[in-house]
Design a protein around this motif. Structure first.
Motif, PDB file in Angstrom:
ATOM      1  N   ILE A   1       2.348  -5.525   1.060  1.00 53.85           N
ATOM      2  CA  ILE A   1       2.824  -4.136   0.975  1.00 53.85           C
ATOM      3  C   ILE A   1       1.853  -3.198   1.679  1.00 53.85           C
ATOM      4  CG2 ILE A   1       3.327  -2.238  -0.620  1.00 53.85           C
ATOM      5  CD1 ILE A   1       4.340  -4.459  -2.578  1.00 53.85           C
ATOM      6  N   TRP A   2       0.560  -3.417   1.514  1.00 60.26           N
ATOM      7  CA  TRP A   2      -0.434  -2.577   2.184  1.00 60.26           C
ATOM      8  C   TRP A   2      -0.254  -2.655   3.701  1.00 60.26           C
ATOM      9  CZ3 TRP A   2      -4.870  -3.366   5.316  1.00 60.26           C
ATOM     10  CH2 TRP A   2      -5.745  -2.266   5.398  1.00 60.26           C
ATOM     11  N   CYS A   3      -0.064  -3.854   4.214  1.00 59.87           N
ATOM     12  CA  CYS A   3       0.120  -4.014   5.665  1.00 59.87           C
ATOM     13  C   CYS A   3       1.430  -3.391   6.135  1.00 59.87           C
ATOM     14  CB  CYS A   3       0.086  -5.502   6.035  1.00 59.87           C
ATOM     15  SG  CYS A   3      -1.530  -6.286   5.879  1.00 59.87           S
ATOM     16  N   LEU A   4       2.523  -3.604   5.389  1.00 64.94           N
ATOM     17  CA  LEU A   4       3.835  -3.099   5.810  1.00 64.94           C
ATOM     18  C   LEU A   4       3.916  -1.577   5.756  1.00 64.94           C
ATOM     19  CD1 LEU A   4       6.376  -5.609   4.201  1.00 64.94           C
ATOM     20  CD2 LEU A   4       5.609  -5.510   6.576  1.00 64.94           C
ATOM     21  N   THR A   5       3.101  -0.953   4.899  1.00 64.32           N
ATOM     22  CA  THR A   5       3.182   0.505   4.757  1.00 64.32           C
ATOM     23  C   THR A   5       2.102   1.241   5.546  1.00 64.32           C
ATOM     24  OG1 THR A   5       1.902   0.378   2.695  1.00 64.32           O
ATOM     25  CG2 THR A   5       4.303   0.399   2.497  1.00 64.32           C
ATOM     26  N   GLY A   6       1.487   0.552   6.493  1.00 67.66           N
ATOM     27  CA  GLY A   6       0.552   1.229   7.370  1.00 67.66           C
ATOM     28  C   GLY A   6      -0.823   0.621   7.467  1.00 67.66           C
ATOM     29  N   GLY A   7      -1.186  -0.254   6.529  1.00 66.13           N
ATOM     30  CA  GLY A   7      -2.495  -0.888   6.596  1.00 66.13           C
ATOM     31  C   GLY A   7      -3.618   0.134   6.525  1.00 66.13           C
ATOM     32  N   ARG A   8      -4.548   0.039   7.464  1.00 64.96           N
ATOM     33  CA  ARG A   8      -5.709   0.948   7.435  1.00 64.96           C
ATOM     34  C   ARG A   8      -5.314   2.396   7.705  1.00 64.96           C
ATOM     35  NH1 ARG A   8      -9.092  -0.538  12.951  1.00 64.96           N
ATOM     36  NH2 ARG A   8      -7.347  -0.408  14.422  1.00 64.96           N
ATOM     37  N   ASN A   9      -4.084   2.619   8.151  1.00 65.54           N
ATOM     38  CA  ASN A   9      -3.579   3.985   8.350  1.00 65.54           C
ATOM     39  C   ASN A   9      -2.780   4.413   7.117  1.00 65.54           C
ATOM     40  OD1 ASN A   9      -4.607   4.250  11.028  1.00 65.54           O
ATOM     41  ND2 ASN A   9      -2.947   2.903  11.721  1.00 65.54           N
ATOM     42  N   ASN A  10      -3.492   4.539   6.014  1.00 68.07           N
ATOM     43  CA  ASN A  10      -2.918   5.027   4.756  1.00 68.07           C
ATOM     44  C   ASN A  10      -1.902   4.065   4.132  1.00 68.07           C
ATOM     45  OD1 ASN A  10      -4.339   7.565   4.812  1.00 68.07           O
ATOM     46  ND2 ASN A  10      -2.898   8.202   6.426  1.00 68.07           N
ATOM     47  N   GLY A  11      -2.105   2.777   4.317  1.00 70.37           N
ATOM     48  CA  GLY A  11      -1.263   1.805   3.631  1.00 70.37           C
ATOM     49  C   GLY A  11      -1.389   1.930   2.121  1.00 70.37           C
ATOM     50  N   VAL A  12      -0.316   1.587   1.409  1.00 70.04           N
ATOM     51  CA  VAL A  12      -0.268   1.740  -0.049  1.00 70.04           C
ATOM     52  C   VAL A  12      -0.845   0.497  -0.717  1.00 70.04           C
ATOM     53  CG1 VAL A  12       1.213   2.089  -2.060  1.00 70.04           C
ATOM     54  CG2 VAL A  12       1.734   3.241   0.109  1.00 70.04           C
ATOM     55  N   HIS A  13      -1.866   0.702  -1.555  1.00 66.96           N
ATOM     56  CA  HIS A  13      -2.515  -0.395  -2.279  1.00 66.96           C
ATOM     57  C   HIS A  13      -1.948  -0.416  -3.690  1.00 66.96           C
ATOM     58  CE1 HIS A  13      -6.483  -2.259  -3.957  1.00 66.96           C
ATOM     59  NE2 HIS A  13      -5.591  -3.185  -3.684  1.00 66.96           N
ATOM     60  N   CYS A  14      -1.123  -1.400  -4.001  1.00 66.12           N
ATOM     61  CA  CYS A  14      -0.441  -1.411  -5.286  1.00 66.12           C
ATOM     62  C   CYS A  14      -0.004  -2.818  -5.640  1.00 66.12           C
ATOM     63  CB  CYS A  14       0.770  -0.487  -5.248  1.00 66.12           C
ATOM     64  SG  CYS A  14       1.971  -0.934  -3.974  1.00 66.12           S
ATOM     65  N   THR A  15       0.475  -2.952  -6.863  1.00 67.80           N
ATOM     66  CA  THR A  15       1.078  -4.204  -7.324  1.00 67.80           C
ATOM     67  C   THR A  15       2.101  -3.847  -8.385  1.00 67.80           C
ATOM     68  OG1 THR A  15       0.601  -6.451  -8.102  1.00 67.80           O
ATOM     69  CG2 THR A  15      -0.624  -4.677  -9.155  1.00 67.80           C
ATOM     70  N   ASP A  16       2.721  -4.845  -9.000  1.00 61.60           N
ATOM     71  CA  ASP A  16       3.629  -4.569 -10.112  1.00 61.60           C
ATOM     72  C   ASP A  16       3.091  -5.244 -11.366  1.00 61.60           C
ATOM     73  OD1 ASP A  16       6.046  -6.860 -11.005  1.00 61.60           O
ATOM     74  OD2 ASP A  16       4.464  -7.365  -9.575  1.00 61.60           O
ATOM     75  N   VAL A  17       3.694  -4.981 -12.499  1.00 58.76           N
ATOM     76  CA  VAL A  17       3.135  -5.462 -13.763  1.00 58.76           C
ATOM     77  C   VAL A  17       3.250  -6.975 -13.925  1.00 58.76           C
ATOM     78  CG1 VAL A  17       3.382  -3.279 -14.982  1.00 58.76           C
ATOM     79  CG2 VAL A  17       5.302  -4.881 -14.964  1.00 58.76           C
ATOM     80  N   SER A  18       4.231  -7.604 -13.291  1.00 60.24           N
ATOM     81  CA  SER A  18       4.348  -9.065 -13.428  1.00 60.24           C
ATOM     82  C   SER A  18       3.197  -9.771 -12.724  1.00 60.24           C
ATOM     83  CB  SER A  18       5.709  -9.559 -12.899  1.00 60.24           C
ATOM     84  OG  SER A  18       5.809  -9.426 -11.492  1.00 60.24           O
TER      85      SER A  18
END
Length: 509
Positions: free
Chosen positions: A162-179
């Motif tokens: 997800i971090w890579c798909l949402t921009g990576g080092r250009n403000n990529g989103v660092h997240c996960t889900d509860v599972s």
């Protein structure tokens, strides 16, 4: 890596593409994957699938959302400024952290491996992400330096993708889900947040829990990533096990049986895990599951092919085993990575016993398939004891369900029907359902009356229960012989003399 496009009204697959990812084994017990190869396979799957949709005259703009599902527990750390991974991903069944685990257990009150279970639902084990992260912090200079300079990002594979798909080092989103978070051994499954007390066992990174971000480049730019589930949770959703008491078993590299326990976590007294099954929206309650995890299922077939040369392809094992029709008293315990549920014994190792001069490769192939079924039986028995309500049928999915002999053996050994959907890749379906049902997307309704009908095949038991019990008892005898095999400090040979060599030393803060 596997990408599928589903019709939200029928749950039918419209298009798909698959790319194999290489696993490397740099040392005995070590299992790694290249994070860059993971992402390259993601990009390739997206581009090739979009090409196939165009060939079918399907407009890509019809795609409303993306869902992500992933190997849980597989752990990686990357540099948020350069976008580069700082080490290979350490795969969930990797054993390098055994000494770390032993130190954590020795540090716990009463040397109890379940010291954190009341918060995490998990025993202290090599299986989970926290100890993998601890190993990276203690043994990889690049990780240590990145942590000190606050450039390090930790995550499971979903976080990296997800971090890579949402921009990576250009403000990529660092997240996960509860599972996925609930499998790190850093997450409190009652508060649904990272636990400060537990995080002292590893560097405490703050991750977000919910995802609704746009992909920023490539063929699917602008489409929201609105669903994320660990692979086994995704399979539970894909099997539509939304009712308390429903269960599914996924047969992949390992074997994972999950039983929906509703909105209250049930703690196991019989060696099972308590995990967050899913939470389909910020305002929705979390649903929990009891889980039994088996490290080696399909991997035993791969071992017979790659290491032993007994079969030339994975599909060949069914024909070979059917030729014998029995193991002829041969029992195979594939504890290559120790034993997971219900034993949680990392010192166990694989064993084949009951051999005679008559035993041949067909018997061994049959015993390998039986081993998968016996391991599932052990988990199901524990699950029935914990829940107090015996399961009357088992829903199954995953690549190994194409093996009809295996499915019949499973029904025989469990003494209950086994139900296999025609479309076995329910993990991808579950991720798609979660994405399509997300608030703001709303193209998939998950209410009971609106769930799509999925065709399936049922395998009924064909042997008497007495024979099943006899074979299972012999299996359990073989398991006991596999226990306590590996020493913490392996010996080496020096100048013709045996000596003991200390294992990896880690520092636990």
């Amino acid at each position: 890596m596997f990408l599928q496009v589903f019709n939200a009204k029928t749950a039918k697959v419209i298009s798909h593409h698959q790319v194999e990812i290489t696993q490397s084994f740099p040392k005995e017990g070590w299992v790694e994957e290249d994070p860059k190869e993971i992402m390259q396979s993601v990009y390739e799957c997206i581009e090739r699938t979009c090409e196939k949709l165009c060939q079918l005259n399907i407009d890509i703009s019809n795609i409303k959302a993306l869902g992500v599902t992933n190997q849980r527990e597989t752990t990686l750390v990357w540099d948020k400024e350069t976008g580069e991974p700082l080490y290979n991903a350490i795969v969930w069944l990797d054993l390098r952290t055994q000494s770390t685990v032993e130190r954590l257990i020795n540090k716990a009150p009463g040397q109890n491996k379940n010291h954190l279970k009341h918060k995490t639902g998990l025993p202290i084990s090599t299986y989970f992400s926290a100890v993998k992260l601890r190993w990276l912090l203690d043994n990889v200079d690049e990780v240590q330096q990145a942590v000190l300079s606050k450039r390090a990002m930790f995550g499971t594979v979903d976080s990296w993708i997800i971090w890579c798909l949402t921009g990576g080092r250009n403000n990529g989103v660092h997240c996960t889900d509860v599972s996925n978070a609930s499998r790190t051994m850093l997450f409190n499954i009652h508060t649904m947040d990272w636990d400060p007390e537990i995080c002292r066992y590893a560097y405490p990174f703050k991750l977000l829990q919910y995802i609704f971000e746009k992909r920023k480049s490539g063929s699917l730019a602008g489409i929201p990533i609105s669903g994320c589930l660990g692979d086994q949770s995704a399979a539970l959703v894909g099997q539509m096990c939304f009712t308390e008491g429903q269960a599914k078993n996924t047969y992949g590299t390992g074997c994972f049986l999950l039983r929906n326990t509703g909105t209250k976590p049930v703690m196991s007294d019989h060696g099972l895990l308590t995990t967050v099954a899913y939470r389909l929206g910020k305002d929705e309650p979390a649903c929990y599951a009891l889980e039994g995890s088996v490290a080696i299922a399909g991997a035993v077939v791969q071992w017979l092919k790659d290491n032993m040369g007994i079969v030339q392809s994975a599909s060949e094992i069914e024909k070979l085993a059917a030729a014998a029709g029995t193991s002829y008293g041969c029992y195979f315990v594939p504890a290559f990575s120790g034993l997971y549920a219900p034993y949680w014994e990392p010192s166990a190792r694989g064993i084949i016993c009951g051999l005679t001069q008559f035993t041949n490769r067909s018997h061994l192939a049959f015993a390998a398939l039986e081993a998968v079924c016996f391991q599932t039986r052990e988990i199901l028995d524990a699950m029935n004891q914990d829940s107090g309500v015996p399961l009357m049928k088992l829903q199954v999915d995953g690549g190994m369900t194409a093996n009809r002999l295996l499915m019949q053996l499973q029904a025989d050994i469990l003494c209950i029907p086994v139900v296999c959907p025609t479309m076995s890749e329910t993990t991808a379906l579950g991720a798609a359902m979660a994405a399509g049902a997300a608030k703001g997307v709303d193209v998939w309704c998950l209410s009971p009356g609106n769930l799509p009908l999925v065709t399936s095949e049922k395998y009924e038991p064909q042997i008497n229960p007495e024979e099943s019990e006899f074979r299972f008892a012999r299996w359990k005898k073989a398991v006991q012989k596999a226990m306590n095999w590996e020493m913490t400090e392996p010996y080496c040979i020096s100048n013709g003399m045996r000596c003991f060599q200390a294992g990896i030393t880690t520092v636990v803060s």
